[in-house]
Design a protein around this motif. Structure first.
Motif, PDB file in Angstrom:
ATOM      1  N   LEU A   1       0.826  -1.207   0.000  1.00  0.00           N
ATOM      2  CA  LEU A   1       0.000   0.000   0.000  1.00  0.00           C
ATOM      3  C   LEU A   1       0.861   1.257   0.000  1.00  0.00           C
ATOM      4  CD1 LEU A   1      -2.785  -1.090   2.529  1.00  0.00           C
ATOM      5  CD2 LEU A   1      -3.026  -0.832   0.045  1.00  0.00           C
ATOM      6  N   ALA A   2       1.983   1.209   0.719  1.00  0.00           N
ATOM      7  CA  ALA A   2       2.876   2.371   0.760  1.00  0.00           C
ATOM      8  C   ALA A   2       3.526   2.607  -0.598  1.00  0.00           C
ATOM      9  CB  ALA A   2       3.946   2.155   1.830  1.00  0.00           C
ATOM     10  N   ILE A   3       3.934   1.522  -1.244  1.00  0.00           N
ATOM     11  CA  ILE A   3       4.556   1.640  -2.567  1.00  0.00           C
ATOM     12  C   ILE A   3       3.543   2.160  -3.580  1.00  0.00           C
ATOM     13  CG2 ILE A   3       5.537   0.299  -4.478  1.00  0.00           C
ATOM     14  CD1 ILE A   3       6.737  -1.570  -2.298  1.00  0.00           C
ATOM     15  N   GLU A   4       2.325   1.614  -3.523  1.00  0.00           N
ATOM     16  CA  GLU A   4       1.279   2.069  -4.453  1.00  0.00           C
ATOM     17  C   GLU A   4       0.997   3.555  -4.261  1.00  0.00           C
ATOM     18  OE1 GLU A   4      -3.036   0.435  -5.912  1.00  0.00           O
ATOM     19  OE2 GLU A   4      -2.812   0.869  -3.780  1.00  0.00           O
ATOM     20  N   ALA A   5       0.901   3.989  -3.008  1.00  0.00           N
ATOM     21  CA  ALA A   5       0.623   5.403  -2.736  1.00  0.00           C
ATOM     22  C   ALA A   5       1.776   6.290  -3.217  1.00  0.00           C
ATOM     23  CB  ALA A   5       0.400   5.607  -1.239  1.00  0.00           C
ATOM     24  N   ALA A   6       2.998   5.812  -3.021  1.00  0.00           N
ATOM     25  CA  ALA A   6       4.153   6.596  -3.463  1.00  0.00           C
ATOM     26  C   ALA A   6       4.150   6.774  -4.976  1.00  0.00           C
ATOM     27  CB  ALA A   6       5.448   5.909  -3.007  1.00  0.00           C
ATOM     28  N   TRP A   7       3.859   5.708  -5.701  1.00  0.00           N
ATOM     29  CA  TRP A   7       3.827   5.812  -7.166  1.00  0.00           C
ATOM     30  C   TRP A   7       2.609   6.587  -7.650  1.00  0.00           C
ATOM     31  CZ3 TRP A   7       7.873   5.517  -9.945  1.00  0.00           C
ATOM     32  CH2 TRP A   7       8.916   4.663  -9.624  1.00  0.00           C
ATOM     33  N   GLN A   8       1.514   6.508  -6.922  1.00  0.00           N
ATOM     34  CA  GLN A   8       0.348   7.323  -7.287  1.00  0.00           C
ATOM     35  C   GLN A   8       0.712   8.800  -7.310  1.00  0.00           C
ATOM     36  OE1 GLN A   8      -2.818   7.182  -8.182  1.00  0.00           O
ATOM     37  NE2 GLN A   8      -3.268   4.985  -8.125  1.00  0.00           N
ATOM     38  N   GLY A   9       1.553   9.192  -6.364  1.00  0.00           N
ATOM     39  CA  GLY A   9       1.977  10.591  -6.305  1.00  0.00           C
ATOM     40  C   GLY A   9       2.903  10.984  -7.440  1.00  0.00           C
ATOM     41  N   GLN A  10       3.414   9.999  -8.169  1.00  0.00           N
ATOM     42  CA  GLN A  10       4.332  10.269  -9.281  1.00  0.00           C
ATOM     43  C   GLN A  10       3.756   9.817 -10.623  1.00  0.00           C
ATOM     44  OE1 GLN A  10       7.158  11.927  -8.986  1.00  0.00           O
ATOM     45  NE2 GLN A  10       7.034  12.083  -6.752  1.00  0.00           N
ATOM     46  N   LYS A  11       2.473   9.542 -10.682  1.00  0.00           N
ATOM     47  CA  LYS A  11       1.918   8.922 -11.894  1.00  0.00           C
ATOM     48  C   LYS A  11       1.964   9.832 -13.116  1.00  0.00           C
ATOM     49  CE  LYS A  11      -3.032   9.871 -11.075  1.00  0.00           C
ATOM     50  NZ  LYS A  11      -4.362   9.216 -10.895  1.00  0.00           N
ATOM     51  N   GLU A  12       1.832  11.137 -12.929  1.00  0.00           N
ATOM     52  CA  GLU A  12       1.849  12.038 -14.085  1.00  0.00           C
ATOM     53  C   GLU A  12       3.231  12.112 -14.731  1.00  0.00           C
ATOM     54  OE1 GLU A  12      -0.822  12.841 -15.406  1.00  0.00           O
ATOM     55  OE2 GLU A  12      -2.156  12.366 -13.734  1.00  0.00           O
ATOM     56  N   PRO A  13       4.312  12.352 -13.945  1.00  0.00           N
ATOM     57  CA  PRO A  13       5.633  12.326 -14.586  1.00  0.00           C
ATOM     58  C   PRO A  13       5.987  10.956 -15.157  1.00  0.00           C
ATOM     59  CG  PRO A  13       5.833  12.622 -12.196  1.00  0.00           C
ATOM     60  CD  PRO A  13       4.406  12.811 -12.547  1.00  0.00           C
ATOM     61  N   CYS A  14       5.542   9.884 -14.501  1.00  0.00           N
ATOM     62  CA  CYS A  14       5.826   8.546 -15.028  1.00  0.00           C
ATOM     63  C   CYS A  14       5.095   8.301 -16.349  1.00  0.00           C
ATOM     64  CB  CYS A  14       5.440   7.474 -14.004  1.00  0.00           C
ATOM     65  SG  CYS A  14       6.587   7.366 -12.611  1.00  0.00           S
ATOM     66  N   ALA A  15       3.879   8.812 -16.462  1.00  0.00           N
ATOM     67  CA  ALA A  15       3.141   8.692 -17.729  1.00  0.00           C
ATOM     68  C   ALA A  15       3.845   9.489 -18.819  1.00  0.00           C
ATOM     69  CB  ALA A  15       1.701   9.186 -17.547  1.00  0.00           C
ATOM     70  N   ALA A  16       4.356  10.652 -18.454  1.00  0.00           N
ATOM     71  CA  ALA A  16       5.096  11.455 -19.435  1.00  0.00           C
ATOM     72  C   ALA A  16       6.341  10.714 -19.909  1.00  0.00           C
ATOM     73  CB  ALA A  16       5.471  12.803 -18.817  1.00  0.00           C
ATOM     74  N   ILE A  17       7.020  10.038 -18.979  1.00  0.00           N
ATOM     75  CA  ILE A  17       8.217   9.278 -19.331  1.00  0.00           C
ATOM     76  C   ILE A  17       7.889   8.166 -20.318  1.00  0.00           C
ATOM     77  CG2 ILE A  17       9.936   7.653 -18.413  1.00  0.00           C
ATOM     78  CD1 ILE A  17       9.901   9.400 -15.817  1.00  0.00           C
ATOM     79  N   LEU A  18       6.873   7.367 -20.001  1.00  0.00           N
ATOM     80  CA  LEU A  18       6.505   6.252 -20.884  1.00  0.00           C
ATOM     81  C   LEU A  18       6.090   6.748 -22.259  1.00  0.00           C
ATOM     82  CD1 LEU A  18       6.711   4.262 -18.509  1.00  0.00           C
ATOM     83  CD2 LEU A  18       4.546   3.268 -19.246  1.00  0.00           C
ATOM     84  N   ASN A  19       5.294   7.793 -22.295  1.00  0.00           N
ATOM     85  CA  ASN A  19       4.831   8.317 -23.577  1.00  0.00           C
ATOM     86  C   ASN A  19       5.973   8.900 -24.402  1.00  0.00           C
ATOM     87  OD1 ASN A  19       1.645   8.520 -24.110  1.00  0.00           O
ATOM     88  ND2 ASN A  19       2.010   8.530 -21.889  1.00  0.00           N
ATOM     89  N   ALA A  20       6.910   9.556 -23.737  1.00  0.00           N
ATOM     90  CA  ALA A  20       8.040  10.141 -24.458  1.00  0.00           C
ATOM     91  C   ALA A  20       8.931   9.054 -25.046  1.00  0.00           C
ATOM     92  CB  ALA A  20       8.840  11.049 -23.527  1.00  0.00           C
ATOM     93  N   LEU A  21       9.251   8.040 -24.247  1.00  0.00           N
ATOM     94  CA  LEU A  21      10.103   6.950 -24.729  1.00  0.00           C
ATOM     95  C   LEU A  21       9.443   6.213 -25.899  1.00  0.00           C
ATOM     96  CD1 LEU A  21      11.366   5.503 -21.316  1.00  0.00           C
ATOM     97  CD2 LEU A  21      12.758   6.655 -23.032  1.00  0.00           C
ATOM     98  N   ALA A  22       8.164   5.884 -25.729  1.00  0.00           N
ATOM     99  CA  ALA A  22       7.464   5.162 -26.789  1.00  0.00           C
ATOM    100  C   ALA A  22       7.274   6.037 -28.024  1.00  0.00           C
ATOM    101  CB  ALA A  22       6.105   4.679 -26.280  1.00  0.00           C
ATOM    102  N   GLY A  23       6.968   7.314 -27.804  1.00  0.00           N
ATOM    103  CA  GLY A  23       6.777   8.213 -28.936  1.00  0.00           C
ATOM    104  C   GLY A  23       8.032   8.335 -29.775  1.00  0.00           C
TER     105      GLY A  23
END
Length: 636
Positions: free
Chosen positions: A240-262
């Motif tokens: 639960l702690a790990i999930e909450a920590a990544w939830q707080g970073q989901k927008e930059p992580c989505a940007a990372i995935l989209n940039a790499l794939a793009g």
């Protein structure tokens, strides 16, 4: 008080060793480090000048206007380019590995981060400088390339050169390829660096899942370690702690995935002039497998999806649940089944003895790794998550990195990474170009080592050890035959969608949930919706689809290990011959040569799946006997 997840006394008791890389460089500012840095720059400048001198001859060669003497001079010059490139690449790799090792144990190390950034610019410059040479090998006149390879200094480059020529019609012009290489350091790679910075500095606040208690703050690597705990409260709190920590970073992580794939999709589109290049063209080529091999393996796994689902069902029953929760997927066996945490010396001894059972040489290798200080296994506050094997090219010596916290899973991870290290060790006398092997075959050596440890523990008289490793065998079936295919399905769906538009974080969660539902079915209570962010493989710059190689290695290694008894005392020699061939032929050719099997057909993979099924049945039978005996004891 809530669940105490960071007991320093417990961590000290279990503690793993620190690695010692001072034999390479005393520090980032040492004279030795700075001298190698200066030498790289000198080599690149020399290579740039030599390449400039050869430019007219290369241009004439393309138009077939060279005399025989001129061709010979060109070939001699290109062999010198190869030598300069190798010398620079070895030093560059050495410095980069040292920086990476420093940053892995302390993600907040700003000096290491700055050095890595500078080295990335040198890597880009080296790639640009050697581009005409690379283009010559991939697209040059076949007879001229053959002449170049017909020399002891370059003969080891044959497989990589011939393999690269298979995609020659997808290459862009030389100026365009140079531009891609130049932009990589501060463009494409920067996104992966950002992910490393996020994950390395992420803090997790764990709370007692039953309510109450103060929060305990820890780094991501340590929190991930508790997912392997035998205590459900610890696992759930950490998850639960790990999930909450990544939830707080989901927008930059989505940007990372989209940039790499793009980036990758745009490059693939531009390479699709002569034929279509899709998002799997380069990954499968880099993995030295054909598309039909990947399809055959996935078809076989899907046809036997009941095996890993049944394995997870067995684990759920042992935990007293109808189905597993996501925080149970990496759990250790329950304490009542004899599960226990093992200090590092004990865990290492299990691995070393299992290696020695295969052959004393393997056991001696593991002992050497520990004696030389080539293993890093501490629990540290800013340590990066995950585990890996790396190496220093100058000394041709491997290193292993993990966070060891005493679980059977940690022991398997140690074996996994030492398996990688042994793979590189037996190839250390070979031509450097032949030491570069694909991920599919890399994961074969690592999972083979895991299998050796599992087999050694399973054959023990100690029922607790047999239950603990049987538990891990069932979890491995779930990981390699459900989780890995789910990762592949998610990534494929993501790339298909990303080819049309940006995919926001919430939609990435939905794609993850869909993939998990397809593969896990009803064996899980809920999906891990943030897995797309927490799994670092999706954000690696080096490659995409770093998932199916694990399933490949798992199934291939099981089939290979099954031949150990029949091979007898000659097994290690045969195994080493296989490992030494991994950098000079495709997976299809390798397995055809050494095992006489056709891996483009599902039948090969089904044989290994049969081995998995027998292992799961044996574990279920043992577990049922233990539970029946426990029930009878309570009844009396």
């Amino acid at each position: 008080m809530g669940v105490v997840l960071d007991s320093q006394a417990d961590l000290a008791r279990l503690a793993g060793p620190a690695w010692d890389n001072s034999s390479e460089y005393p520090s980032l500012t040492s004279p030795q480090f700075l001298a190698d840095e200066a030498k790289i720059i000198e080599l690149i400048e020399t290579l740039e000048k030599r390449m400039e001198d050869l430019a007219p001859s290369l241009a004439a060669a393309k138009e077939r206007r060279l005399s025989t003497d001129d061709e010979n001079r060109l070939v001699t010059g290109l062999r010198e380019i190869s030598r300069l490139n190798e010398e620079a690449a070895v030093l560059l790799g050495n410095l980069t590995t040292f920086c990476s090792c420093e940053r892995s144990v302390d993600a907040s190390d700003q000096e290491a981060t700055k050095k890595e950034s500078f080295l990335a610019t040198l890597r880009s410059r080296l790639g640009q400088a050697r581009m005409p040479w690379s283009m010559f090998l991939a697209t040059g006149d076949a007879s001229l390339v053959e002449s170049y390879l017909d020399d002891d200094r370059t003969r080891g480059e044959r497989f990589r050169a011939m393999h690269a020529r298979e995609l020659s019609d997808t290459l862009l012009s030389e100026p365009e390829e140079r531009l891609l290489t130049a932009m990589n350091a501060s463009g494409h790679r920067a996104w992966s660096d950002l992910y490393d910075a996020i994950s390395g500095n992420l803090k997790c606040e764990t709370l007692d899942p039953n309510g109450g208690g103060d929060a305990t703050v820890m780094g991501l690597a340590q929190a991930n370690g508790y997912l392997r705990s035998s205590d459900e409260n610890e696992r759930k709190a950490a998850w639960l702690a790990i999930e909450a920590a990544w939830q707080g970073q989901k927008e930059p992580c989505a940007a990372i995935l989209n940039a790499l794939a793009g980036w990758r999709l745009e490059v693939a589109r531009r390479r699709s002039r002569a034929r279509e290049v899709d998002f799997l063209t380069y990954p499968t080529h880099e993995d030295s497998i054909r598309r039909e091999t990947l399809e055959a393996m996935m078809t076989a796994i899907r046809s036997k999806i009941d095996i890993p689902r049944r394995a997870l069902g067995t684990l759920a029953q042992a935990l007293g649940k109808d189905k597993l929760d996501p925080w149970d997927l990496l759990s250790g066996a329950p304490a009542e089944l004899g599960s226990k945490l093992r200090p590092f010396p004990e865990g290492f001894d299990i691995v070393a003895k299992a290696f020695a059972d295969i052959d004393p040489e393997m056991g001696e290798f593991a002992t050497m790794m520990l004696r030389n200080g080539w293993i890093e296994a501490r629990v540290l506050p800013s340590k990066q998550q995950g585990a890996y094997c790396t190496g220093f090219g100058k000394s041709r010596s491997p290193r292993v990195f993990q966070t060891y916290m005493g679980s059977i899973s940690d022991i398997k991870t140690l074996a996994h990474e030492l398996g990688h290290a042994f793979h590189g060790w037996v190839m250390r006398d070979m031509a450097r170009s032949e030491q570069r092997y694909p991920s599919t075959l890399a994961e074969t050596a690592s999972v083979f080592a895991e299998t050796a440890v599992a087999d050694a523990l399973w054959r023990q008289d100690d029922e607790g050890s047999r239950l603990a490793i049987g538990w891990q065998m069932a979890e491995s079936a779930g990981t390699f035959l459900l989780n890995i295919p789910a990762r592949f399905e998610f990534e494929r769906s993501f790339y298909e969608l990303r080819s049309r538009r940006f995919v926001p974080a919430d939609e990435l969660c939905k794609l993850t949930e869909r993939a998990w539902a397809e593969w896990y079915g009803d064996s899980l209570s809920r999906p891990d919706s943030m897995f797309w962010a927490s799994k670092l493989h999706f954000s690696m710059v080096e490659r995409s689809f770093y998932n199916y190689p694990y399933s490949f290695g798992y199934l291939f290694s099981l089939g290979l290990y099954a031949r150990r008894e029949a091979a007898g005392t000659g097994f290690l020699r045969a195994y080493k011959e296989i490992l030494r061939d991994t950098g000079r032929m495709t997976a299809e050719d390798l397995i055809g040569k050494h095992l006489g099997e056709d891996i483009t057909k599902p039948e090969f993979w089904l044989k290994s799946l049969g081995i998995v099924e027998r292992k799961i049945d044996d574990f279920a039978e043992l577990l049922a006997a233990v539970r029946e005996r426990a029930g009878a004891s309570q009844g009396s």
